[in-house]
Every structure is written in C-alpha cells, then in structure tokens.
Enzyme design. Structure first.
Site, short mmCIF file in Angstrom:
data_model
loop_
_atom_site.label_atom_id
_atom_site.label_comp_id
_atom_site.label_asym_id
_atom_site.label_seq_id
_atom_site.Cartn_x
_atom_site.Cartn_y
_atom_site.Cartn_z
N VAL A 257 42.51 43.84 38.86
CA VAL A 257 42.60 43.32 40.11
C VAL A 257 41.29 43.74 40.95
CG1 VAL A 257 43.23 43.65 42.46
CG2 VAL A 257 44.89 42.75 40.68
N ARG B 203 38.78 35.43 34.78
CA ARG B 203 40.09 36.23 35.39
C ARG B 203 41.48 35.63 34.84
NH1 ARG B 203 41.23 37.98 41.48
NH2 ARG B 203 43.30 39.01 40.98
N PHE C 143 37.84 42.25 39.54
CA PHE C 143 37.75 40.87 39.81
C PHE C 143 37.16 40.76 41.39
CE2 PHE C 143 39.31 40.04 35.58
CZ PHE C 143 38.08 39.02 35.16
N GLU C 144 38.03 41.62 42.00
CA GLU C 144 37.89 41.60 43.44
C GLU C 144 36.88 42.37 43.89
OE1 GLU C 144 39.57 39.43 45.33
OE2 GLU C 144 41.14 38.93 44.06
N SER C 145 36.76 43.50 43.49
CA SER C 145 35.51 44.42 44.01
C SER C 145 35.59 45.06 45.40
CB SER C 145 33.97 43.84 43.67
OG SER C 145 33.92 43.77 42.37
#
Length: 213
Positions: free
Chosen positions: A14, A145, A17-19
């Site tokens: 998570v 993702r 991909f979110e950063s």
C-alpha cells in the site's frame, strides 16, 4: 467471514503505491493536499474525503497525522474485507484484498467477491487485473499495482515486492527445526544371582557352627 488485520507485507505494498506525496517545501515532515491522476482530492497515504478525517485543498498534515489517517483507513477496509469474505483467508490473501479495496472501494457487487466466496481463489489475480482504469482509461500505475496485489494474493511475496519496487526483501519468519527426540535405550535387567552350590552351602554351615562354638 474472516477476522484478520493488515499484515506488514500488505502495508508495504500500500505504501509503495500510495506514497506520502506533496511534501511542503521548507517544512520537513509536513504534507499538503493534492489532486490525484483521476481528479480526487487526496492527502498523505492516499487518504480521501470518502472517510474521516475530512480535509480541504488547503490542509497540511504532519507525518504523524498522515500515518494516523492510514491506520484508520486500514481499519475501515480490514472490516470491509472481513465482512465480504465468506471463506477462510490466509494472511497474504487478506492483505492483497485490503490493498485493492482501499484503492477501489472494494464494492460488494464486484465479481471478485462472487468468485472468492465460491472457493475459486485461482480466479482472483485475474479479477484484480480488471481494476486497472482510472477516469475511464488504463493507468500504468494501476496495472502494476494490480499485478503486485495478484502476486501477493498467491503468496509470491518476493515477486510482489519487486513489482511494487519495494527496497529490501520481505521479512521472513525463521524456520526452527526441532530435532527428533531420541529415547534412551533401556538398561539391561540385572542378571539373577546364582544359587549357591552344595559344597558352598556346607562350608557356610560349618563356618556358622565354629563361630558359635
């Protein structure tokens, strides 16, 4: 229905991909709101106004606030996956589904749940792959993702890390080998005492006689 919590591998995917984007210039450890590729106002680790805490375009959060919002979001989608899944899940399967649900909302009408609850786990990676569009177009980031989540679902943790471009190998639980217990050989029974012979018995009687005399 399951009762699991997000594991470290799922959380790593998570975060990859979110950063924690849109750092405030000149204020290390602070992040401002931004608009994601499909036009959704976002802050921190992919947090949106679909869930509390709510924020505005001018909001600035500290790292601690970003982390707290992520923990709250994970709790929300842990509960969602636990409710939707009617079959037992392994930790890596659960983690993949929470990551997907956090990113997409994990609608209860999705065919993924139908396949999962029918016991068709082999179909789940392909079902995840279908969720690769944002704003009506295929996004390379979502393709990657979904691939990482599919690998995670299958237990291919190392490969999922590689696709998600996570530095460092996933933590492995050490395998402890317990040597077999060897029972000691039974001790041989003591040999029975030999019965005294005739002359031995006579000698014993004579000895006792002279002692009395």
């Amino acid at each position: 229905m399951t009762d699991l919590k997000m594991g470290p591998d799922g959380l790593a995917v998570v975060k990859a991909f979110e950063s924690c984007m849109a750092a405030v210039k000149g204020r290390p450890g602070y992040f401002k709101a931004y608009v994601d590729p499909v036009g959704v106002l976002t802050i921190g680790w992919g947090h949106t106004n679909h869930h509390t805490p709510y924020f505005t375009a001018s909001t600035v959060w500290s790292q601690a606030e970003c982390d707290a919002a992520l923990a709250g979001d994970m709790s929300t989608f842990e509960a969602h996956v636990n409710k939707q899944a009617k079959v037992p899940l392994k930790q890596h399967e659960f983690d993949a589904l929470v990551s997907w649900a956090f990113n997409t909302g994990g609608p209860s009408t999705a065919s993924l749940w139908t396949a999962l609850n029918a016991g068709n786990k082999a179909a789940i990676p392909a079902k995840l792959d279908q969720w690769n569009k944002g704003g009506g177009r295929v996004l390379a980031g979502l393709v990657r993702r979904r691939k990482a989540e599919g690998l995670l679902f299958q237990g291919e943790i190392k490969e999922a890390y590689e696709v998600a471009q996570i530095k460092g190998a996933p933590a492995k639980t050490p395998v402890i080998t317990v040597p077999p217990v060897t029972k000691p050989a039974p001790k041989p029974a003591p040999a029975p005492a030999a019965e005294p012979g005739f002359w031995t018995a006579v000698a014993s009687i004579i000895t006792r006689y002279f002692k009395k005399a």
